[in-house]
Design an enzyme around this catalytic site. Sequence first.
Site, PDB file in Angstrom:
ATOM      1  N   ASP A 207       3.310  -1.193  -2.044  1.00  0.00           N
ATOM      2  CA  ASP A 207       2.891  -2.461  -1.465  1.00  0.00           C
ATOM      3  C   ASP A 207       3.550  -3.583  -2.272  1.00  0.00           C
ATOM      4  OD1 ASP A 207       0.982  -0.848  -0.074  1.00  0.00           O
ATOM      5  OD2 ASP A 207      -0.398  -1.053  -1.783  1.00  0.00           O
ATOM      6  N   ASP A 246       5.295  -0.115   2.523  1.00  0.00           N
ATOM      7  CA  ASP A 246       3.884   0.160   2.799  1.00  0.00           C
ATOM      8  C   ASP A 246       3.206  -1.184   3.053  1.00  0.00           C
ATOM      9  OD1 ASP A 246       1.748   1.899   3.271  1.00  0.00           O
ATOM     10  OD2 ASP A 246       1.038   1.730   1.218  1.00  0.00           O
ATOM     11  N   ASP A 250      -2.676  -4.642  -0.177  1.00  0.00           N
ATOM     12  CA  ASP A 250      -3.650  -3.585   0.073  1.00  0.00           C
ATOM     13  C   ASP A 250      -4.748  -3.633  -0.989  1.00  0.00           C
ATOM     14  OD1 ASP A 250      -2.177  -2.828   2.237  1.00  0.00           O
ATOM     15  OD2 ASP A 250      -1.673  -0.821   1.493  1.00  0.00           O
ATOM     16  N   ARG A 302      -3.014  -3.750  10.932  1.00  0.00           N
ATOM     17  CA  ARG A 302      -3.790  -3.947   9.690  1.00  0.00           C
ATOM     18  C   ARG A 302      -3.850  -5.430   9.316  1.00  0.00           C
ATOM     19  NH1 ARG A 302      -1.704   1.162   5.905  1.00  0.00           N
ATOM     20  NH2 ARG A 302      -2.102   2.757   7.459  1.00  0.00           N
TER      21      ARG A 302
HETATM   22 CA    CA Z   1      -0.755   0.887   0.192  1.00  0.00          CA
END
Ligand code: CA
Length: 429
Positions: A207, A246, A250, A302
């Site tokens: 991330d 990714d 997060d 997301r």
């Molecule tokens: Ca992640």
Amino acid sequence: MKRAVALTALLSLAVLSAPAASATASPAGRKADLGRQTLPANDGWAAEGTGTTGGAAAPASNTYTVSTRAQLAAALAAPAPKIIYVKGTIDTDRTCADYATGGYTLEAYLAAYDPAVWGRDTEPSGPLEDARAASAARQTANIKLKVGSDTTIVGLGKDARIRGVNLHIDKADNVIVRNVDFEDTADCFPQWDPTDGDEGNWNSLYDNISVTGSTHVWVDHNTFTDGDNPDSNQPLYFGRPYQVHDGQLDITNGSNHVTASWNRFADHDKTMLIGSTNNPATDTGKLKVTVHHNHFDNTLQRLPRVRFGQVHVYNNYYEIPDASTFVYALGVGVQSQIFAENNFFRLSRAVAPANLLYNWGGTSLTARGNVLRVGGPVTPLDLVAAYNAAHDPDLGTDAGWTPTLHTAIEPAPAVRESVSRHAGSGKIG
Ligand code: CA
Ligand code: CA
């Protein structure tokens, strides 16, 4: 016409109460020292209890101005409390070829694990998978930088950038990250997993910012993009997108009390994951996050996806131009309690409002005051009713809590302008 008049009235109200970036300029008009600023009282879940001050109390000896990856790594390893000022562009100072080891090449990897050769029943193993993992470990050692407690990281001026780095806020309390353009944290060694989903998937490790096991984190006025390496440009291998990124931000592994405000997330697939597992052991009663005044600009899914947490999603601007790539906005996961309030959804005609929600095993969310614009006028949007009309099982309309930690909530019609104007890096430095 009545509606137009009402919206104009709402807009003028919003201008009067404009909460944007109000704490950033001193009365004399000089730029404030972002490093010494703290999260305003009541500004989302990160304001809970002791609030979030980051490294604002650092002695002068614990302040650092960094322009290289090595300087950033050294500052992050220094004693807290500390303030780290990012000046200009920080790059990772290595290329993918520098990390590759053990005979790894993408060509060899593709040849070894082509489903026609390897099949689809088991994950890759053997010398080339070992070489891939060893190469990935070398990249991780260089780009994954741990952020500890009582730390503030702020960009100087309008062009502070961190490219290709994974900031890992891990088991820390009290961290602030502001005014930085985070760019293209690409994995040089994506892993093929033929057992992930019906057709297999390429998965990546990094991330831009990972928040794990951490509390009191404020991520504000940053920009997150993939720079000149967007997901949309990646090739297909084995018929699946070669995913090198990714998340952008997060928040997982029992993290709690986080505020993500005034950020711009753009041109990216998996954007903000809150909770990474359905296993309740670590996350039950945690993952409380406030997501406000962020610009989700051509991000595909997301926005955020939530498990377990009480998550207040208000005054965000969702710009969804492409139905062919868009997946969903709010992911309603296991035991999630999303409270979605006064957000502005700007959709192209082909994007169905019914697909703004996705049910990942949740039961209900509270949605109120959201608005929709599809070319014409701004209209009220009942997120749950739109979803339920097209999908089964239905979602309930009560997430079971009411947020109390928040600052002024703007009328939704004003959000497009205020967020377009003020969200992202380079606006407060
Ligand atoms: Ca992640
Ligand atoms: Ca239904």
